[in-house]
Design an enzyme around this catalytic site. Sequence first.
Site, PDB file in Angstrom:
ATOM      1  N   SER A  95       0.873  -1.181   0.000  1.00 41.65           N
ATOM      2  CA  SER A  95       0.000   0.000   0.000  1.00 41.65           C
ATOM      3  C   SER A  95       0.905   1.224   0.000  1.00 41.65           C
ATOM      4  O   SER A  95       1.539   1.525   1.004  1.00 41.65           O
ATOM      5  CB  SER A  95      -0.862   0.026   1.260  1.00 41.65           C
ATOM      6  OG  SER A  95      -1.581  -1.165   1.405  1.00 41.65           O
ATOM      7  N   LYS A 170      -7.179   1.891  -2.366  1.00 43.77           N
ATOM      8  CA  LYS A 170      -6.698   1.456  -1.041  1.00 43.77           C
ATOM      9  C   LYS A 170      -6.769   2.621  -0.037  1.00 43.77           C
ATOM     10  O   LYS A 170      -7.106   2.414   1.141  1.00 43.77           O
ATOM     11  CB  LYS A 170      -5.270   0.922  -1.162  1.00 43.77           C
ATOM     12  CG  LYS A 170      -4.616   0.527   0.144  1.00 43.77           C
ATOM     13  CD  LYS A 170      -5.255  -0.685   0.808  1.00 43.77           C
ATOM     14  CE  LYS A 170      -4.612  -0.980   2.153  1.00 43.77           C
ATOM     15  NZ  LYS A 170      -5.175  -2.119   2.853  1.00 43.77           N
ATOM     16  N   LYS A 238       1.029   5.841   8.005  1.00 48.49           N
ATOM     17  CA  LYS A 238       1.597   5.961   6.653  1.00 48.49           C
ATOM     18  C   LYS A 238       0.482   6.071   5.615  1.00 48.49           C
ATOM     19  O   LYS A 238       0.490   6.942   4.750  1.00 48.49           O
ATOM     20  CB  LYS A 238       2.486   4.737   6.421  1.00 48.49           C
ATOM     21  CG  LYS A 238       3.050   4.535   5.046  1.00 48.49           C
ATOM     22  CD  LYS A 238       2.285   3.583   4.171  1.00 48.49           C
ATOM     23  CE  LYS A 238       2.108   2.190   4.671  1.00 48.49           C
ATOM     24  NZ  LYS A 238       1.390   1.303   3.758  1.00 48.49           N
TER      25      LYS A 238
HETATM   26  P1  NAD Z   1       5.640  -5.874   7.673  1.00 50.45           P
HETATM   27  O1  NAD Z   1       6.356  -4.716   8.296  1.00 50.45           O
HETATM   28  O2  NAD Z   1       5.211  -7.010   8.513  1.00 50.45           O
HETATM   29  O3  NAD Z   1       6.533  -6.494   6.471  1.00 50.45           O
HETATM   30  C1  NAD Z   1       7.337  -5.753   5.595  1.00 50.45           C
HETATM   31  C2  NAD Z   1       8.496  -6.659   5.189  1.00 50.45           C
HETATM   32  O4  NAD Z   1       9.296  -5.973   4.225  1.00 50.45           O
HETATM   33  C3  NAD Z   1       9.409  -7.027   6.361  1.00 50.45           C
HETATM   34  O5  NAD Z   1       9.578  -8.430   6.430  1.00 50.45           O
HETATM   35  C4  NAD Z   1      10.735  -6.325   6.011  1.00 50.45           C
HETATM   36  O6  NAD Z   1      11.877  -7.037   6.463  1.00 50.45           O
HETATM   37  C5  NAD Z   1      10.641  -6.293   4.498  1.00 50.45           C
HETATM   38  N1  NAD Z   1      11.503  -5.268   3.902  1.00 50.45           N
HETATM   39  C6  NAD Z   1      11.553  -3.953   4.179  1.00 50.45           C
HETATM   40  N2  NAD Z   1      12.458  -3.349   3.379  1.00 50.45           N
HETATM   41  C7  NAD Z   1      12.980  -4.325   2.566  1.00 50.45           C
HETATM   42  C8  NAD Z   1      13.938  -4.339   1.549  1.00 50.45           C
HETATM   43  N3  NAD Z   1      14.592  -3.212   1.191  1.00 50.45           N
HETATM   44  N4  NAD Z   1      14.229  -5.515   0.930  1.00 50.45           N
HETATM   45  C9  NAD Z   1      13.603  -6.663   1.299  1.00 50.45           C
HETATM   46  N5  NAD Z   1      12.664  -6.706   2.277  1.00 50.45           N
HETATM   47  C10 NAD Z   1      12.361  -5.552   2.901  1.00 50.45           C
HETATM   48  O7  NAD Z   1       4.406  -5.238   6.888  1.00 50.45           O
HETATM   49  P2  NAD Z   1       3.054  -5.970   6.411  1.00 50.45           P
HETATM   50  O8  NAD Z   1       2.043  -5.852   7.495  1.00 50.45           O
HETATM   51  O9  NAD Z   1       3.385  -7.283   5.808  1.00 50.45           O
HETATM   52  O10 NAD Z   1       2.590  -4.926   5.276  1.00 50.45           O
HETATM   53  C11 NAD Z   1       3.177  -4.888   3.972  1.00 50.45           C
HETATM   54  C12 NAD Z   1       2.351  -3.942   3.116  1.00 50.45           C
HETATM   55  O11 NAD Z   1       1.002  -4.438   3.060  1.00 50.45           O
HETATM   56  C13 NAD Z   1       2.263  -2.508   3.673  1.00 50.45           C
HETATM   57  O12 NAD Z   1       2.237  -1.598   2.618  1.00 50.45           O
HETATM   58  C14 NAD Z   1       0.938  -2.515   4.409  1.00 50.45           C
HETATM   59  O13 NAD Z   1       0.372  -1.219   4.504  1.00 50.45           O
HETATM   60  C15 NAD Z   1       0.113  -3.440   3.525  1.00 50.45           C
HETATM   61  N6  NAD Z   1      -1.020  -4.124   4.195  1.00 50.45           N
HETATM   62  C16 NAD Z   1      -0.864  -4.692   5.425  1.00 50.45           C
HETATM   63  C17 NAD Z   1      -1.968  -5.304   6.032  1.00 50.45           C
HETATM   64  C18 NAD Z   1      -1.879  -5.926   7.405  1.00 50.45           C
HETATM   65  O14 NAD Z   1      -2.929  -6.199   8.009  1.00 50.45           O
HETATM   66  N7  NAD Z   1      -0.694  -6.165   7.947  1.00 50.45           N
HETATM   67  C19 NAD Z   1      -3.208  -5.355   5.376  1.00 50.45           C
HETATM   68  C20 NAD Z   1      -3.311  -4.816   4.100  1.00 50.45           C
HETATM   69  C21 NAD Z   1      -2.209  -4.195   3.509  1.00 50.45           C
END
Ligand code: NAD
Length: 294
Positions: A95, A170, A238
Site C-alpha cells: 500500500s 486502497k 503511513k
Molecule cells: P511488515 O512490516 O510485517 O513487512 C514488511 C516486510 O518488508 C518485512 O519483512 C521487512 O523485512 C521487508 N523489507 C523492508 N524493506 C525491505 C527491503 N529493502 N528488501 C527486502 N525486504 C524488505 O508489513 P506488512 O504488514 O506485511 O505490510 C506490507 C504492506 O502491506 C504494507 O504496505 C501494508 O500497509 C500493507 N497491508 C498490510 C496489512 C496488514 O494487516 N498487515 C493489510 C493490508 C495491507
Amino acid sequence: MKIGLIGLGIMGKPMAKNMLKGGYTDLLVSDLNKAAVDEVVAAGAKAASNREIGETCDVVLTMLPNSPHVKSVMLGETGVASYMKPGAVFIDMSSINPVASKEIAAELAKKNIEMLDAPVSGGEPKAIDGTLSFMVGGKQEVFDQFKPLLETMGASIVRCGEVGAGNTTKLANQIVVACNIQAVAEAFTLAQKAGVDPQLVFEAIKGGLAGSTVMNAKGPMMIEGNTKPGFKIDLHIKDLNNALDCAHAVGAPVPMTAAVQEILQWLHNEGCGQCDHSAIAKYYEKLTGIEIGR
Ligand code: NAD
C-alpha cells in the site's frame, strides 16, 4: 512461470505460501529478515538475491511497507528493475502513495516493463486463508494475464482503472477502516461509562446496520485488550498521510481522516506505533481511565 516475491512480513509470508499452494511453485523470495525467508523456503520457495529475481523472473511482486521501500528496491542502478528483461511484469502489492505508483510505472515503461499496482485489504487472517480483496490499477490485458495468480491469494480481484487506481482505492479503504475503528472504540467507551457492558453492546448491534467487518474483527480485540498486530498503527499513519497528501492534491475534503490521524499520531508518540490499529481504543481508555469491557 517464474515468480519473484520481495517482502515477507506479516502479509507477504502467508501470501507466498498461498501462491505455492495454488500451484505456482517456481517461486523465488527475498527479505531483509532471514527467519522470514527460511520459513517460506521450508514451505517450498527458493531463497534468492534481488539481482537473481530481476534477471530470471517473468513477474516480480513486492509486499513492502511504503513508497520509499518499493522505489529503493526496484529503481536505481542496482534496483531489481535494472536486471529485469523487457516484457517482464512488476506487480506491487504494497500500500503506497498512488503518485509513487505512477512514477515507478513511468520508469519501468522506459524498459518495456508493465506494472500493476495491486494493494490488498483483509489483513493477516485473510492473507493466511487466501481470501484477500485486491484493488488493481493497470492495463486490462496485464490484469487479465495475472488475475489467476492473484486469485491464489485473494477472493476478490477488481480492476479499478489505470496504474495508481489500485492505491487510490486502497486509500479510500483505509479511510473507511480507520474511521470505523474509531467509531467502535468511541461507542464502546460511551457504553461502559454509561454502565452498559461493551461485550453486550457488541452482541446486540453487530447484526444490525452498525455491524461491519471492522467491528467483528476489532471489537473483540478492544474488549480483550489485545493489541497484537494485525495491522500496525505506524502503517495506518503511513496510509493516512498518503490519503491526506492525495486529498490535498486533488481538493477532496477529508476532515474525518485528519481527526483520526491525530489520534493515531498521539498513540505513536505514546509508544503504541507497533500495536494493532484497534489500539485506537487505548486513546479513549487513557482519556477516561476505563478499560473497555474489563
Ligand atoms: P511488515 O512490516 O510485517 O513487512 C514488511 C516486510 O518488508 C518485512 O519483512 C521487512 O523485512 C521487508 N523489507 C523492508 N524493506 C525491505 C527491503 N529493502 N528488501 C527486502 N525486504 C524488505 O508489513 P506488512 O504488514 O506485511 O505490510 C506490507 C504492506 O502491506 C504494507 O504496505 C501494508 O500497509 C500493507 N497491508 C498490510 C496489512 C496488514 O494487516 N498487515 C493489510 C493490508 C495491507
